[in-house]
Design a protein around this motif. Sequence first.
Motif, PDB file in Angstrom:
ATOM      1  N   GLY A 116       0.817  -1.202   0.000  1.00 23.45           N
ATOM      2  CA  GLY A 116       0.000   0.000   0.000  1.00 23.45           C
ATOM      3  C   GLY A 116       0.848   1.247   0.000  1.00 23.45           C
ATOM      4  N   ALA A 117       0.212   2.394   0.282  1.00 18.37           N
ATOM      5  CA  ALA A 117       0.899   3.683   0.251  1.00 18.37           C
ATOM      6  C   ALA A 117       2.060   3.701   1.247  1.00 18.37           C
ATOM      7  CB  ALA A 117      -0.088   4.799   0.582  1.00 18.37           C
ATOM      8  N   GLY A 118       3.243   4.059   0.769  1.00 19.65           N
ATOM      9  CA  GLY A 118       4.414   4.158   1.637  1.00 19.65           C
ATOM     10  C   GLY A 118       5.193   2.872   1.799  1.00 19.65           C
ATOM     11  N   ASP A 119       4.657   1.743   1.332  1.00 22.83           N
ATOM     12  CA  ASP A 119       5.377   0.476   1.439  1.00 22.83           C
ATOM     13  C   ASP A 119       6.518   0.421   0.412  1.00 22.83           C
ATOM     14  OD1 ASP A 119       3.600  -0.238   3.398  1.00 22.83           O
ATOM     15  OD2 ASP A 119       2.457  -1.642   2.157  1.00 22.83           O
ATOM     16  N   SER A 120       7.527  -0.399   0.706  1.00 25.41           N
ATOM     17  CA  SER A 120       8.650  -0.587  -0.204  1.00 25.41           C
ATOM     18  C   SER A 120       8.527  -1.942  -0.893  1.00 25.41           C
ATOM     19  CB  SER A 120       9.975  -0.521   0.561  1.00 25.41           C
ATOM     20  OG  SER A 120      10.156   0.758   1.143  1.00 25.41           O
ATOM     21  N   VAL A 121       8.777  -1.967  -2.206  1.00 29.41           N
ATOM     22  CA  VAL A 121       8.619  -3.192  -2.974  1.00 29.41           C
ATOM     23  C   VAL A 121       9.871  -3.457  -3.804  1.00 29.41           C
ATOM     24  CG1 VAL A 121       6.132  -2.792  -3.123  1.00 29.41           C
ATOM     25  CG2 VAL A 121       7.600  -2.075  -5.004  1.00 29.41           C
ATOM     26  N   SER A 122       9.958  -4.669  -4.325  1.00 28.37           N
ATOM     27  CA  SER A 122      11.019  -4.998  -5.272  1.00 28.37           C
ATOM     28  C   SER A 122      10.784  -4.239  -6.566  1.00 28.37           C
ATOM     29  CB  SER A 122      11.025  -6.497  -5.582  1.00 28.37           C
ATOM     30  OG  SER A 122      10.971  -7.270  -4.413  1.00 28.37           O
ATOM     31  N   GLU A 123      11.816  -3.607  -7.081  1.00 22.42           N
ATOM     32  CA  GLU A 123      11.687  -2.911  -8.360  1.00 22.42           C
ATOM     33  C   GLU A 123      11.320  -3.899  -9.460  1.00 22.42           C
ATOM     34  OE1 GLU A 123      11.291   0.013 -10.949  1.00 22.42           O
ATOM     35  OE2 GLU A 123      11.865   0.393  -8.876  1.00 22.42           O
ATOM     36  N   ALA A 124      11.925  -5.061  -9.414  1.00 22.87           N
ATOM     37  CA  ALA A 124      11.613  -6.132 -10.360  1.00 22.87           C
ATOM     38  C   ALA A 124      11.865  -7.450  -9.656  1.00 22.87           C
ATOM     39  CB  ALA A 124      12.463  -6.019 -11.631  1.00 22.87           C
ATOM     40  N   GLY A 125      11.205  -8.489 -10.105  1.00 19.34           N
ATOM     41  CA  GLY A 125      11.427  -9.791  -9.508  1.00 19.34           C
ATOM     42  C   GLY A 125      12.784 -10.357  -9.877  1.00 19.34           C
ATOM     43  N   VAL A 126      13.222 -11.358  -9.114  1.00 23.19           N
ATOM     44  CA  VAL A 126      14.502 -12.019  -9.342  1.00 23.19           C
ATOM     45  C   VAL A 126      14.222 -13.428  -9.852  1.00 23.19           C
ATOM     46  CG1 VAL A 126      16.656 -12.803  -8.293  1.00 23.19           C
ATOM     47  CG2 VAL A 126      15.577 -10.676  -7.494  1.00 23.19           C
ATOM     48  N   GLU A 127      14.637 -13.702 -11.076  1.00 27.92           N
ATOM     49  CA  GLU A 127      14.485 -15.057 -11.613  1.00 27.92           C
ATOM     50  C   GLU A 127      15.580 -15.945 -11.024  1.00 27.92           C
ATOM     51  OE1 GLU A 127      11.943 -15.807 -13.453  1.00 27.92           O
ATOM     52  OE2 GLU A 127      11.235 -13.787 -13.928  1.00 27.92           O
ATOM     53  N   VAL A 128      15.186 -17.103 -10.509  1.00 29.47           N
ATOM     54  CA  VAL A 128      16.146 -17.957  -9.822  1.00 29.47           C
ATOM     55  C   VAL A 128      15.840 -19.424 -10.129  1.00 29.47           C
ATOM     56  CG1 VAL A 128      14.727 -17.924  -7.716  1.00 29.47           C
ATOM     57  CG2 VAL A 128      17.137 -18.540  -7.557  1.00 29.47           C
ATOM     58  N   GLU A 129      16.891 -20.213 -10.266  1.00 32.73           N
ATOM     59  CA  GLU A 129      16.775 -21.655 -10.478  1.00 32.73           C
ATOM     60  C   GLU A 129      17.205 -22.361  -9.195  1.00 32.73           C
ATOM     61  OE1 GLU A 129      15.967 -25.171 -12.654  1.00 32.73           O
ATOM     62  OE2 GLU A 129      15.816 -23.135 -13.449  1.00 32.73           O
ATOM     63  N   VAL A 130      16.318 -23.186  -8.644  1.00 33.64           N
ATOM     64  CA  VAL A 130      16.619 -23.927  -7.412  1.00 33.64           C
ATOM     65  C   VAL A 130      16.960 -25.367  -7.800  1.00 33.64           C
ATOM     66  CG1 VAL A 130      15.747 -24.717  -5.193  1.00 33.64           C
ATOM     67  CG2 VAL A 130      15.090 -22.460  -6.061  1.00 33.64           C
ATOM     68  N   PRO A 131      18.216 -25.789  -7.609  1.00 35.19           N
ATOM     69  CA  PRO A 131      18.599 -27.148  -8.001  1.00 35.19           C
ATOM     70  C   PRO A 131      18.177 -28.179  -6.964  1.00 35.19           C
ATOM     71  CG  PRO A 131      20.494 -25.982  -7.127  1.00 35.19           C
ATOM     72  CD  PRO A 131      19.359 -24.994  -7.129  1.00 35.19           C
ATOM     73  N   ALA A 132      18.078 -29.423  -7.375  1.00 35.39           N
ATOM     74  CA  ALA A 132      17.736 -30.520  -6.470  1.00 35.39           C
ATOM     75  C   ALA A 132      18.895 -30.778  -5.519  1.00 35.39           C
ATOM     76  CB  ALA A 132      17.427 -31.780  -7.269  1.00 35.39           C
ATOM     77  N   GLY A 133      18.564 -30.982  -4.250  1.00 37.93           N
ATOM     78  CA  GLY A 133      19.554 -31.368  -3.260  1.00 37.93           C
ATOM     79  C   GLY A 133      20.570 -30.304  -2.942  1.00 37.93           C
ATOM     80  N   SER A 134      20.254 -29.042  -3.212  1.00 40.42           N
ATOM     81  CA  SER A 134      21.210 -27.972  -2.953  1.00 40.42           C
ATOM     82  C   SER A 134      20.439 -26.719  -2.547  1.00 40.42           C
ATOM     83  CB  SER A 134      22.057 -27.706  -4.204  1.00 40.42           C
ATOM     84  OG  SER A 134      23.075 -26.762  -3.921  1.00 40.42           O
ATOM     85  N   PHE A 135      21.174 -25.619  -2.337  1.00 41.50           N
ATOM     86  CA  PHE A 135      20.499 -24.379  -1.983  1.00 41.50           C
ATOM     87  C   PHE A 135      21.072 -23.237  -2.796  1.00 41.50           C
ATOM     88  CE2 PHE A 135      24.214 -23.935   0.659  1.00 41.50           C
ATOM     89  CZ  PHE A 135      24.427 -22.569   0.744  1.00 41.50           C
ATOM     90  N   VAL A 136      20.243 -22.192  -2.934  1.00 38.04           N
ATOM     91  CA  VAL A 136      20.625 -20.976  -3.653  1.00 38.04           C
ATOM     92  C   VAL A 136      20.466 -19.809  -2.702  1.00 38.04           C
ATOM     93  CG1 VAL A 136      20.073 -19.462  -5.596  1.00 38.04           C
ATOM     94  CG2 VAL A 136      19.876 -21.941  -5.854  1.00 38.04           C
ATOM     95  N   GLU A 137      21.366 -18.844  -2.797  1.00 35.54           N
ATOM     96  CA  GLU A 137      21.292 -17.654  -1.947  1.00 35.54           C
ATOM     97  C   GLU A 137      21.085 -16.429  -2.827  1.00 35.54           C
ATOM     98  OE1 GLU A 137      23.630 -15.611   1.843  1.00 35.54           O
ATOM     99  OE2 GLU A 137      24.404 -17.412   0.852  1.00 35.54           O
ATOM    100  N   ARG A 138      20.096 -15.606  -2.457  1.00 33.99           N
ATOM    101  CA  ARG A 138      19.789 -14.389  -3.211  1.00 33.99           C
ATOM    102  C   ARG A 138      19.430 -13.260  -2.257  1.00 33.99           C
ATOM    103  NH1 ARG A 138      21.619 -16.912  -6.759  1.00 33.99           N
ATOM    104  NH2 ARG A 138      20.808 -17.286  -8.872  1.00 33.99           N
ATOM    105  N   GLU A 139      19.776 -12.028  -2.639  1.00 34.31           N
ATOM    106  CA  GLU A 139      19.295 -10.848  -1.931  1.00 34.31           C
ATOM    107  C   GLU A 139      18.036 -10.338  -2.614  1.00 34.31           C
ATOM    108  OE1 GLU A 139      22.325  -7.873  -1.789  1.00 34.31           O
ATOM    109  OE2 GLU A 139      23.193  -8.671   0.073  1.00 34.31           O
TER     110      GLU A 139
END
Length: 344
Positions: A116-139
């Motif tokens: 809503g008014a005054g809230d902060s949002v992502s300028e754009a989404g982050v496309e990410v691939e999550v592999p099997a049996g592992s982890f991904v780190e993103r800001e």
Amino acid sequence: MSVNSSRVALFACCLVLGGCPQEGVPGRQSGRLEGQVVGSGSPRGDAYVFLFAPGEGPPKGPATPRSVTAVPELRRSAGDSRFLFAELVPGPYRLWGFLDVNGDVDLSVDVLAQPGAGDSVSEAGVEVEVPAGSFVERELMLTRRMHHGPPAFRVTGEGTDGGVVTVPDSPLALTSLNVEADGLGLLRGEEARFFVRLRDADGDGSADDLNGDGVPELFPQFFLRFVPRPGQAVPLQTDGGASQVIVPLVINPVPFVTLLQGDVTREASATSVQLFVIPVALAGVTPLASIPVGEYQLWALSAEGAFWYVPNALGSRDSEALRSQALRFQIVRGGSPDGGNPAR
């Protein structure tokens, strides 16, 4: 008229740190996505983080997320802005989120589950691939401030007392609706108003006139969205899914022409607007031979991508003030509720 919205926004599964569990694939290890919410200078508010299918979700348009998690204000104020999605089905996702500065988000109601008014949002989404049996780190950067809240409204005037507004499908009929901005005591950060501006989808600095009628198109965009009942067919998309069928509405531009002066950077505010129904049904951008009769929702979409529609889940709450949110819309054949129309 072009409407870049399909189905409804940010349904939430849970608010725990680990996000919504997803059903795994037999014989395939799950993946994990973790990271930090950064970019907002204020420690106030809970941050909400969403995972959508690739290419879906804000700011491209409302969509239903695959998973959601939260970073509570208590943790953020202590310097911990971690988010974690555990036990994810491996594959591609789109990461998006916002910071609820005003504390008016309610993830159990989709029209309230958005910034809503005054809230902060992502300028754009982050496309990410999550592999099997592992982890991904993103800001996740929350850097864009929302100027206005969702275009919440109620319909006023003749025909609303009975709980159903009927609209004839005849191309000769001129049907208008009056809508009034109303935050219902639920939205914070600013007075409830419509913020009207010229539409410039291609960013060329000139107002859009997609239907070539000589009248520039305005935000908020309004339309009636068909809600088919069992047995009511709608055209199919190329992927076999049902198309979204809409009937466009246009804002009466007369009160705003002088104020906007053809400038796409200008904005006017109004407590109410008059809408005119355009008697044509569109499946995507394709006109249909006839307008489907039956039930519809009345949608509003703001220039910032915020939305509202009636009827919504607020209308089922036991509150006199929210009764306006239960109003139904029905397009009828030839202007007669009994002339070959589905039973209510």
